[in-house]
Design a protein around this motif. Structure first.
Motif, mmCIF file in Angstrom:
data_model
loop_
_atom_site.group_PDB
_atom_site.id
_atom_site.type_symbol
_atom_site.label_atom_id
_atom_site.label_comp_id
_atom_site.label_asym_id
_atom_site.label_seq_id
_atom_site.Cartn_x
_atom_site.Cartn_y
_atom_site.Cartn_z
ATOM 1 N N LYS A 11 4.367 -6.940 77.288
ATOM 2 C CA LYS A 11 5.706 -6.920 76.657
ATOM 3 C C LYS A 11 6.853 -7.618 77.662
ATOM 4 O O LYS A 11 6.659 -7.792 78.870
ATOM 5 C CB LYS A 11 6.012 -5.401 76.375
ATOM 6 C CG LYS A 11 5.018 -4.814 75.360
ATOM 7 C CD LYS A 11 5.623 -3.715 74.967
ATOM 8 C CE LYS A 11 4.660 -2.884 73.847
ATOM 9 N NZ LYS A 11 4.960 -1.665 73.037
ATOM 10 N N TYR A 51 6.423 -5.511 63.522
ATOM 11 C CA TYR A 51 6.298 -3.969 63.848
ATOM 12 C C TYR A 51 7.010 -3.090 62.433
ATOM 13 O O TYR A 51 7.417 -2.169 62.496
ATOM 14 C CB TYR A 51 7.304 -3.566 65.055
ATOM 15 C CG TYR A 51 6.468 -3.769 66.131
ATOM 16 C CD1 TYR A 51 5.665 -2.551 66.688
ATOM 17 C CD2 TYR A 51 7.259 -4.470 67.283
ATOM 18 C CE1 TYR A 51 5.029 -2.648 68.010
ATOM 19 C CE2 TYR A 51 6.474 -4.690 68.471
ATOM 20 C CZ TYR A 51 5.496 -3.748 68.680
ATOM 21 O OH TYR A 51 4.580 -3.851 70.112
ATOM 22 N N HIS A 54 6.685 0.347 61.379
ATOM 23 C CA HIS A 54 7.521 1.238 61.987
ATOM 24 C C HIS A 54 9.115 1.255 61.517
ATOM 25 O O HIS A 54 10.001 1.772 62.236
ATOM 26 C CB HIS A 54 7.724 1.092 63.410
ATOM 27 C CG HIS A 54 6.288 1.343 64.584
ATOM 28 N ND1 HIS A 54 5.523 2.642 64.281
ATOM 29 C CD2 HIS A 54 5.648 0.684 65.147
ATOM 30 C CE1 HIS A 54 4.492 2.806 65.016
ATOM 31 N NE2 HIS A 54 4.294 1.291 65.416
ATOM 32 N N PHE A 59 13.380 4.726 66.555
ATOM 33 C CA PHE A 59 13.316 3.575 67.335
ATOM 34 C C PHE A 59 13.293 1.968 67.098
ATOM 35 O O PHE A 59 13.077 1.329 67.918
ATOM 36 C CB PHE A 59 12.259 3.806 68.406
ATOM 37 C CG PHE A 59 10.985 4.010 67.925
ATOM 38 C CD1 PHE A 59 10.237 3.024 67.832
ATOM 39 C CD2 PHE A 59 10.434 5.515 67.649
ATOM 40 C CE1 PHE A 59 8.834 3.161 67.184
ATOM 41 C CE2 PHE A 59 9.070 5.417 67.211
ATOM 42 C CZ PHE A 59 8.378 4.309 66.765
ATOM 43 N N LEU A 63 13.406 -1.028 69.469
ATOM 44 C CA LEU A 63 12.027 -1.796 69.829
ATOM 45 C C LEU A 63 12.122 -3.331 69.484
ATOM 46 O O LEU A 63 11.688 -4.130 70.140
ATOM 47 C CB LEU A 63 11.066 -1.082 68.753
ATOM 48 C CG LEU A 63 9.614 -1.637 68.850
ATOM 49 C CD1 LEU A 63 9.185 -1.345 70.513
ATOM 50 C CD2 LEU A 63 8.608 -0.955 67.851
ATOM 51 N N THR A 93 1.158 6.181 74.730
ATOM 52 C CA THR A 93 2.329 5.734 74.416
ATOM 53 C C THR A 93 3.416 6.110 75.499
ATOM 54 O O THR A 93 3.980 5.118 76.022
ATOM 55 C CB THR A 93 2.699 6.010 72.976
ATOM 56 O OG1 THR A 93 1.835 5.483 72.211
ATOM 57 C CG2 THR A 93 3.904 4.985 72.670
ATOM 58 N N ARG A 104 -0.412 1.654 81.535
ATOM 59 C CA ARG A 104 0.890 2.103 81.327
ATOM 60 C C ARG A 104 1.314 3.183 82.367
ATOM 61 O O ARG A 104 2.396 3.125 82.870
ATOM 62 C CB ARG A 104 0.683 2.686 79.965
ATOM 63 C CG ARG A 104 1.087 1.884 78.743
ATOM 64 C CD ARG A 104 0.915 2.528 77.413
ATOM 65 N NE ARG A 104 1.212 1.856 76.323
ATOM 66 C CZ ARG A 104 0.691 1.833 74.986
ATOM 67 N NH1 ARG A 104 0.325 2.873 74.581
ATOM 68 N NH2 ARG A 104 0.995 0.950 74.308
ATOM 69 N N MET A 111 8.871 5.110 77.245
ATOM 70 C CA MET A 111 7.992 4.859 76.178
ATOM 71 C C MET A 111 8.199 3.755 75.325
ATOM 72 O O MET A 111 7.332 3.200 74.783
ATOM 73 C CB MET A 111 8.490 6.095 75.203
ATOM 74 C CG MET A 111 7.775 6.263 73.945
ATOM 75 S SD MET A 111 6.649 7.687 74.011
ATOM 76 C CE MET A 111 7.572 8.870 72.993
ATOM 77 N N GLN A 112 9.324 3.121 75.218
ATOM 78 C CA GLN A 112 9.556 1.818 74.494
ATOM 79 C C GLN A 112 9.170 0.575 75.464
ATOM 80 O O GLN A 112 8.436 -0.293 75.327
ATOM 81 C CB GLN A 112 11.053 1.646 74.301
ATOM 82 C CG GLN A 112 11.353 0.241 73.516
ATOM 83 C CD GLN A 112 12.679 0.286 72.995
ATOM 84 O OE1 GLN A 112 12.850 0.673 72.062
ATOM 85 N NE2 GLN A 112 13.626 -0.336 73.808
ATOM 86 N N ASN A 114 6.886 0.223 77.490
ATOM 87 C CA ASN A 114 5.440 0.750 78.045
ATOM 88 C C ASN A 114 4.576 -0.287 78.267
ATOM 89 O O ASN A 114 3.229 -0.166 78.143
ATOM 90 C CB ASN A 114 5.123 1.610 76.929
ATOM 91 C CG ASN A 114 4.796 0.972 75.675
ATOM 92 O OD1 ASN A 114 4.791 -0.072 75.211
ATOM 93 N ND2 ASN A 114 4.242 1.795 74.779
ATOM 94 N N VAL A 116 2.451 -2.548 77.931
ATOM 95 C CA VAL A 116 1.469 -3.267 76.542
ATOM 96 C C VAL A 116 1.436 -2.852 75.420
ATOM 97 O O VAL A 116 1.618 -1.672 75.125
ATOM 98 C CB VAL A 116 0.064 -3.729 77.406
ATOM 99 C CG1 VAL A 116 0.122 -4.417 78.468
ATOM 100 C CG2 VAL A 116 -0.700 -2.207 77.589
ATOM 101 N N HIS A 117 0.915 -3.493 74.307
ATOM 102 C CA HIS A 117 0.772 -3.077 73.055
ATOM 103 C C HIS A 117 -0.765 -3.260 73.005
ATOM 104 O O HIS A 117 -1.245 -4.426 73.547
ATOM 105 C CB HIS A 117 1.466 -4.104 72.030
ATOM 106 C CG HIS A 117 0.977 -3.904 70.699
ATOM 107 N ND1 HIS A 117 1.204 -2.681 69.932
ATOM 108 C CD2 HIS A 117 -0.109 -4.438 69.940
ATOM 109 C CE1 HIS A 117 0.370 -2.915 68.738
ATOM 110 N NE2 HIS A 117 -0.541 -3.644 68.959
ATOM 111 N N GLY A 118 -1.372 -2.674 72.148
ATOM 112 C CA GLY A 118 -2.930 -2.695 71.979
ATOM 113 C C GLY A 118 -3.126 -2.211 70.388
ATOM 114 O O GLY A 118 -2.545 -1.283 69.915
#
Ligand code: CMP
Length: 147
Positions: A11, A51, A54, A59, A63, A93, A104, A111-112, A114, A116-118
Motif C-alpha cells: 500500500k 474496495y 466495503h 472507513f 480508505l 488487519t 503488518r 488499521m487503515q 496496514n 499490505v492487502h492480501g
C-alpha cells in the motif's frame, strides 16, 4: 489453479516508507513465487471499484482516499494453499493484534495504513488478479495455475 494463487498490494504508506524491498524479501523467504508484479497508482474510481465490497463501511471514503494517494505495488503470488499461507505471514488487519514477525506487525502504521492487502478467498484472489493483470503479464512456476 485453485488454491495456488493469491493477490497482494503493497500500500501507499509502505511504498512511501521504502518498505517494498523488505516486504518482497519476506514474501520470497516464505516460499512464494512472484508470478506477476507492477508498480502503479490507483485512480479514485479504481480504488472505489477495488474496495466496493466495503462501500457501506464508515472507513470506505478514507480508505479510497488513502489507496489512491500514491504509488502501490501489485503482485500475484504463487504457492500451495496461497491465500491462507499469505494471510499467516501478513498478520491481523489491526496491527496491534498482529503476531510478531508478520508483515503488518513489522510495517503497518495503523488499521487503515496496514502495509499490505492480501486476498481473503480463492474466489476473490481470481477477481483481484484479473483486476490488475492480463494473461501475458503472468509468469507462473506451475503451469496448472494458468487460468
Ligand atoms: P485490506 O486487507 O486492504 O482490506 C480492507 C481494508 O480496509 C483493510 O485492509 C484496511 O486497510 C481497511 N480497514 C479495515 N477495517 C478498518 C477500520 N476499522 N478502520 C480503518 N480501515 C479499516
Amino acid at each position: 489453479m485453485k488454491g495456488k494463487l493469491t493477490f497482494t498490494i503493497i500500500k501507499p504508506g509502505a511504498v512511501a516508507n521504502e518498505h517494498i524491498g523488505p516486504i518482497l524479501k519476506i514474501i520470497n523467504e516464505k516460499g512464494f513465487h512472484i508470478a506477476a508484479m507492477r508498480m502503479t497508482r490507483l485512480s479514485v474510481k479504481q480504488a472505489q471499484e477495488f474496495y466496493a465490497v466495503h462501500k457501506e463501511r464508515p472507513f470506505y471514503d478514507s480508505l479510497v482516499e488513502f489507496m489512491s494517494s500514491g504509488p502501490i505495488v501489485v503482485a500475484i503470488l504463487e504457492k500451495e494453499n496461497a491465500v491462507e499461507e499469505y494471510r499467516k505471514i501478513v498478520g491481523a488487519t489491526d496491527p496491534s493484534k498482529a503476531d510478531e514477525g508478520t508483515i503488518r506487525k513489522l510495517f503497518a502504521e495503523s488499521m487503515q495504513r496496514n502495509a499490505v492487502h492480501g486476498s481473503d478467498s480463492d474466489e476473490n484472489a481470481m477477481i483481484e488478479c484479473d483486476f490488475f493483470f492480463n494473461r501475458s503479464e503472468r509468469f507462473y512456476k506451475d503451469q496448472d495455475c494458468c487460468w
